[in-house]
Design a protein around this motif. Structure first.
Motif, short mmCIF file in Angstrom:
data_model
loop_
_atom_site.label_atom_id
_atom_site.label_comp_id
_atom_site.label_asym_id
_atom_site.label_seq_id
_atom_site.Cartn_x
_atom_site.Cartn_y
_atom_site.Cartn_z
N VAL A 163 -26.58 49.45 38.48
CA VAL A 163 -25.95 48.08 39.48
C VAL A 163 -24.43 47.20 38.65
CG1 VAL A 163 -27.19 45.59 39.27
CG2 VAL A 163 -28.57 47.19 39.39
N ILE A 164 -24.88 47.72 37.31
CA ILE A 164 -23.01 47.98 36.76
C ILE A 164 -22.05 48.10 37.81
CG2 ILE A 164 -21.74 47.77 34.76
CD1 ILE A 164 -24.13 46.97 33.32
N LEU A 165 -22.10 49.72 37.95
CA LEU A 165 -21.01 50.33 38.57
C LEU A 165 -21.01 49.80 39.54
CD1 LEU A 165 -21.45 53.91 36.47
CD2 LEU A 165 -19.78 51.91 35.86
N GLY A 166 -22.05 49.15 39.59
CA GLY A 166 -22.13 48.99 41.99
C GLY A 166 -22.01 47.91 42.00
N PRO A 167 -21.61 47.16 43.45
CA PRO A 167 -21.38 46.10 44.55
C PRO A 167 -21.63 44.51 43.39
CG PRO A 167 -22.85 46.92 45.72
CD PRO A 167 -22.71 47.50 44.52
N SER A 168 -22.80 45.12 43.02
CA SER A 168 -23.33 43.54 42.35
C SER A 168 -22.12 43.30 40.75
CB SER A 168 -24.77 43.83 41.50
OG SER A 168 -24.99 44.22 42.49
N VAL A 169 -21.38 44.00 40.05
CA VAL A 169 -20.60 43.51 38.92
C VAL A 169 -19.22 44.30 39.43
CG1 VAL A 169 -20.50 43.78 36.49
CG2 VAL A 169 -22.55 43.72 37.14
N LEU A 195 -25.67 51.38 42.72
CA LEU A 195 -24.89 51.43 43.14
C LEU A 195 -24.99 50.77 44.85
CD1 LEU A 195 -22.78 54.61 42.61
CD2 LEU A 195 -22.33 52.78 42.10
N LYS A 196 -26.09 51.20 45.13
CA LYS A 196 -26.68 50.34 46.67
C LYS A 196 -26.76 48.69 46.89
CE LYS A 196 -27.93 55.23 48.91
NZ LYS A 196 -29.46 55.83 49.11
N THR A 197 -27.18 48.70 45.39
CA THR A 197 -27.78 47.42 45.44
C THR A 197 -26.81 46.06 44.77
OG1 THR A 197 -29.71 48.48 43.71
CG2 THR A 197 -29.70 45.97 43.67
N ASP A 198 -26.73 45.30 45.66
CA ASP A 198 -25.99 44.18 45.65
C ASP A 198 -26.63 42.64 45.77
OD1 ASP A 198 -23.61 43.02 46.07
OD2 ASP A 198 -23.24 43.63 48.02
N ILE A 199 -26.53 42.39 44.83
CA ILE A 199 -26.89 41.31 44.41
C ILE A 199 -27.15 39.97 44.78
CG2 ILE A 199 -28.20 39.40 42.22
CD1 ILE A 199 -28.04 42.39 40.31
N SER A 200 -25.26 40.04 45.56
CA SER A 200 -24.69 38.78 46.18
C SER A 200 -24.97 39.17 47.41
CB SER A 200 -23.53 38.84 45.88
OG SER A 200 -22.86 40.28 46.97
N SER A 201 -26.30 39.80 48.06
CA SER A 201 -26.51 39.71 49.69
C SER A 201 -28.14 39.03 49.13
CB SER A 201 -26.80 41.08 49.85
OG SER A 201 -28.27 41.72 49.14
N ILE A 202 -28.41 38.19 47.82
CA ILE A 202 -29.85 37.69 48.01
C ILE A 202 -28.73 36.59 47.88
CG2 ILE A 202 -31.59 37.30 46.82
CD1 ILE A 202 -31.69 39.72 45.62
N LYS A 203 -28.78 35.45 49.16
CA LYS A 203 -28.15 34.06 49.02
C LYS A 203 -28.88 33.33 48.44
CE LYS A 203 -24.45 36.57 51.34
NZ LYS A 203 -22.90 36.71 52.32
N ALA A 204 -29.86 32.79 49.88
CA ALA A 204 -30.51 31.32 49.78
C ALA A 204 -31.43 31.21 49.05
CB ALA A 204 -31.16 31.89 50.89
N VAL A 205 -31.54 30.12 47.97
CA VAL A 205 -32.36 29.75 46.61
C VAL A 205 -33.75 30.20 47.46
CG1 VAL A 205 -33.16 27.79 45.86
CG2 VAL A 205 -30.80 27.96 47.19
N SER A 206 -34.34 30.17 49.20
CA SER A 206 -35.79 30.60 49.41
C SER A 206 -35.81 32.05 49.23
CB SER A 206 -35.91 30.00 51.11
OG SER A 206 -34.80 31.04 51.33
#
Length: 830
Positions: A76-82, A336-347
């Motif tokens: 996750v750190i090496l991937g698109p999230s960080v 690396l496939k995990t992009d936390i920024s894709s989780i956008k909405a509060v819901s």
């Protein structure tokens, strides 16, 4: 590029380009950038993944986090999230052109790791699993699966018909209901629950759960890869069943034939090993070709390898390379496939919390229902439910397949990865808080040799690190005079450091049948130790030997020792000193961790303890009762430890081959004056009262000992009046070569001017003043030493009355008193 060789496919218009020079670089001096070439780039990626993972393992170790959490977080750190948010970092270190190489190597590692999991997993355990564990496994899967069905309708509202709702349900159900068996085994080992009832139930349930998860995974993949007709899915399932039957009825007998052809104790042929490792690849290819994931074939192939020498040989050859180097790549790719920024909405974040809560509560609720049915305490039911929420490899495989087959979009994938990390990460801390197994203080009185009845069985726990400890301990036990009137029950505990292997964690106590070959170095040592004690049991009368092996980290090894001692109602624990004698007579440290184990045992033991300084206790070649001949000396200064030492030596003196010398050190009038000098405070009355009680108990034991052994010529009792520590040392030096064994008390909690100043330069204060003196290189003749600590109960707050190093402070106090006394005398004298 002129170097690229185009090739035109005859059936279509696709052009396949291959550049052999793009694999390895010509070097930076030729103007090449190494990162433009696939091999240097892969090496850099692999190094980065392993280093990041290891750093996180180190940082999260105090929180007792499983390695899988660190590996996913590393990705996750090496991937698109960080770090991957920087387009420059992503395009340089993890460009799209490198993804295929990285994923291929990760899947090769995954293939062999799942093969090893199959090899380590014992199918017979599933057959022997009790109804309770089976019910917990089923209940722990059904409720989360139902919740997964409910949640799938919320998450898959945007279904465009490309993926059936049934397939989506299957993927989510498996993801939420699965339990990671290898990760759970590691957690239970760290929590010291692996050998408890709750640990056994959890492991058995996880094993059944894992097997069910594999069946569901194969079904989910079959349905996911076929979107047109259910007939093809049926063929996938039928051919998978045929493959399993082929492995069971053809491959397993072939592997058994290989084992039979290899003589006991010999290494397996490289040809056979190579053949089996190739079989792993072929199995992966077959299952991939028929429409199931390749790891399913590797796992089934591993399951049909019989447990035994071949399995151990394969694990030892592959384990470190596969799980240490290649497997982190798979978890890193998941990150690396995990992009936390894709989780956008509060819901969506609310949905994330809902998933975590529902899936966790589903397992806990299912487990609680079964545990209530079996009348287990609610606290244990909740703990079991939490442990069954452990996530790991199977779930990550399901998620990755779901992502590749477009069952899960980026948002759903990121949610489920975060769920896996959070659920696995919080289990250990929560279980530590809510489940503190009540320390069973078994009500048995004979926790010391002094209080043990002379006509009852004496139970002794002997701890052994290496076979080198064995001869002296056997001679010591033989000298302890086992008889029909008072037999000795010996629990032999081989102490082995826990390795990172799941198989090792499960072998907490192990006894093996003689005649079978040793599987590894540790097993060979256990065999040697067990054989030596069994041989002793056959030749000596009135002795029963029960060999065990405790595999745990050195930091918590004392818990295994103390728990076993209490469970077996042991009166005396014998532990080897952390130093051994060298050829020139000096003492060298074998392993610093042994000293920590000894200190922890001394501080926490539920009975008396003896630390054996082994300098050879020469006994007869044949351990027949009347042939043992030893000269034993007891140095008696007073106090509970010295009384225990005398009681043990008294028992030994009943042996016809033992000559016993008891030397009692009595402080002179000048030495007694020291006692009144340092205690002018409020504690003086209490100290004097306790001191008088101790003196009274000393006198009673000494008088009883002298009265009963008055006419025994093999026992010599001597009293020596001593002024100070220097006189004590001189007196001990004069007798060091005349004996085979010194038995001394540790002197814990005792204050004596006769040992004042002796611990100022002590190397091992846990042995006490006299014990440290006898264990030092100055006394490195041929004299072994047994330093005894008597169990004196618990303090008012339930804590032990002493810690390993407290004796040093007490002797330092007396050293100061002695110094004050000398100054006063020098001021008075003309």
């Amino acid at each position: 590029m002129s170097q690229i060789m185009p090739a035109l496919n005859k059936t279509d218009d696709a052009i396949v380009c291959y550049a052999p020079t793009m694999i390895t670089t010509n070097g930076i001096w030729q103007g090449d950038n190494p990162l433009d070439f696939s091999l240097p780039l892969f090496v850099l990626q692999l190094t980065l993944v392993v280093v990041t993972t290891r750093i996180l393992v180190f940082l999260l170790k105090p929180l007792r986090q499983p390695r899988v959490v660190s590996e996913i977080l590393g990705g996750v750190i090496l991937g698109p999230s960080v770090l991957g948010r920087s387009s420059e970092f992503a395009s340089t270190i993890f460009p799209l052109r490198s993804v295929m190489v990285l994923e291929t190597m990760a899947n090769v590692g995954l293939l062999y790791f799942l093969f090893l999991v199959g090899v380590e997993m014992d199918i017979s355990v599933v057959r022997r699993t009790g109804r309770k564990a089976l019910a917990i496994a089923v209940a722990g899967m059904v409720l989360p699966f139902i919740l997964g069905i409910a949640f799938s309708f919320i998450l898959n509202q945007k279904d465009d018909g490309y993926m059936s709702q049934g397939t989506f349900i299957l993927f989510l159900g498996v993801t939420l209901s699965v339990t990671a068996f290898p990760v759970l085994a590691r957690i239970l080992a760290e929590l010291k629950l692996i050998n408890t009832e709750i640990g056994r139930i959890a492991l058995s349930s996880a094993l059944v759960n894992d097997m069910c998860a594999w069946v569901l995974l194969a079904l989910a993949i079959a349905l996911a890869e076929d979107r047109s007709t259910t007939l093809a899915s049926l063929w996938v399932i039928l051919s998978s069943g045929a493959f399993v039957a082929f492995c069971v009825f053809l491959v397993r007998p072939a592997v058994s034939w290989i084992i039979r052809r290899t003589p006991d104790g010999e290494n397996f042929s490289d040809f056979y090993i190579c053949l089996i490792l190739t079989g792993v690849m072929i199995s992966g290819f077959i299952t991939d070709a028929i429409g199931t994931h390749s790891v399913f074939g590797a796992f089934v192939f591993g399951l049909v390898v019989p447990n035994g020498p071949l399995g151990i040989a394969l694990i030892e050859k592959l384990e470190d390379f596969v799980s240490g180097l290649l497997l982190p790549l798979f978890f890193a790719i998941s990150g690396l496939k995990t992009d936390i920024s894709s989780i956008k909405a509060v819901s969506t974040w609310g949905m994330l919390l809902l998933v975590i809560s529902l899936s966790c509560l589903g397992k806990i609720a299912g487990t609680l229902v079964v545990s209530a049915f079996y009348q287990m305490p609610m606290r244990e039911g909740i703990t079991l439910g939490l442990l069954m929420n452990t996530k790991g490899l199977v779930e990550m495989i399901v998620l990755n397949v779901g992502k590749d087959q477009e069952v899960l979009d980026d948002q759903a994938f990121a949610i489920m990865v975060i769920v896996a990390v959070i659920m696995t990460g919080v289990i250990t801390p929560i279980v530590t808080i809510i489940y503190k197994p009540a320390r069973r203080f078994i009500p048995y009185k004979r926790r010391t040799i002094q209080k043990s009845k002379t006509d009852a069985e004496l139970r002794v726990l002997t701890c052994i690190h290496t076979p080198r400890n064995v001869p002296t301990i056997i001679n010591l036990l033989e000298a302890s005079h086992p008889s029909k009137r008072s037999p000795i029950c010996i629990y032999v505990l081989h102490l082995v450091e826990l390795t990172g292997r799941a198989s090792a964690m499960l072998i907490v106590h192990n006894t093996r049948k003689s005649g079978r070959p040793a599987l590894n170095r540790t097993q060979a040592q256990s065999d040697h130790i067990i054989h030596a004690f069994e041989n002793y049991e056959q030749h000596a009368g009135c002795v029963s030997v029960l060999p065990l092996t405790a595999i745990s980290p050195y930091s918590t090894m004392h818990e295994d020792i103390c728990n076993l001692a209490e469970d077996k109602r042991v009166a005396f624990i014998i532990i080897p000193f952390h130093k051994q004698q060298t050829v020139d007579g000096g003492m060298e440290t074998t392993n610093p961790a042994f000293r920590m184990v000894n200190q922890n045992v001394l501080a926490n033991a539920p009975c008396s303890v003896g630390v054996l300084v082994d300098r050879g206790l020469n006994g007869s070649a044949r351990l027949s009762g009347n042939q043992v001949s030893h000269h034993v000396a007891v140095l008696f200064f007073g106090g509970p430890d010295d009384r225990e030492a005398l009681s043990y030596a008294w028992r030994m003196s009943e042996h016809p081959g033992i000559n016993l010398t008891v030397m009692r050190f009595i402080p002179s009038e000048d030495a007694n004056e020291l006692i009144g000098i340092g205690f002018n405070d409020r504690r003086m009355l209490t100290v004097e009262t306790e001191d008088e009680k101790e003196k009274q108990q000393d006198e009673e034991l000494i008088n009883e000992f002298r009265m009963k052994n008055m006419n025994d010529e093999s026992i010599v009792y001597i009293e020596k009046v001593v002024n100070n520590g220097e006189d004590t040392v001189a007196l001990i030096r004069s007798m060091d070569n005349a004996h085979d064994l010194f038995i001394v008390g540790r002197g814990q909690g005792m204050e004596s001017p006769l040992t004042a100043g002796l611990t100022d330069w002590s190397e091992c204060p846990e042995l006490g003043a006299i014990g440290d003196l006898l264990a030092s290189a100055d006394f490195a003749a041929t004299v072994s030493v047994l330093v005894v600590q008597q169990f004196i109960g618990m303090g008012p707050q339930g804590e032990s009355l002493g810690t390993p190093d407290s004796g040093c402070q007490q002797n330092q106090q007396y050293s100061n008193i002695l110094h004050m006394n000398r100054q006063q005398r020098s001021n008075i004298s003309p």
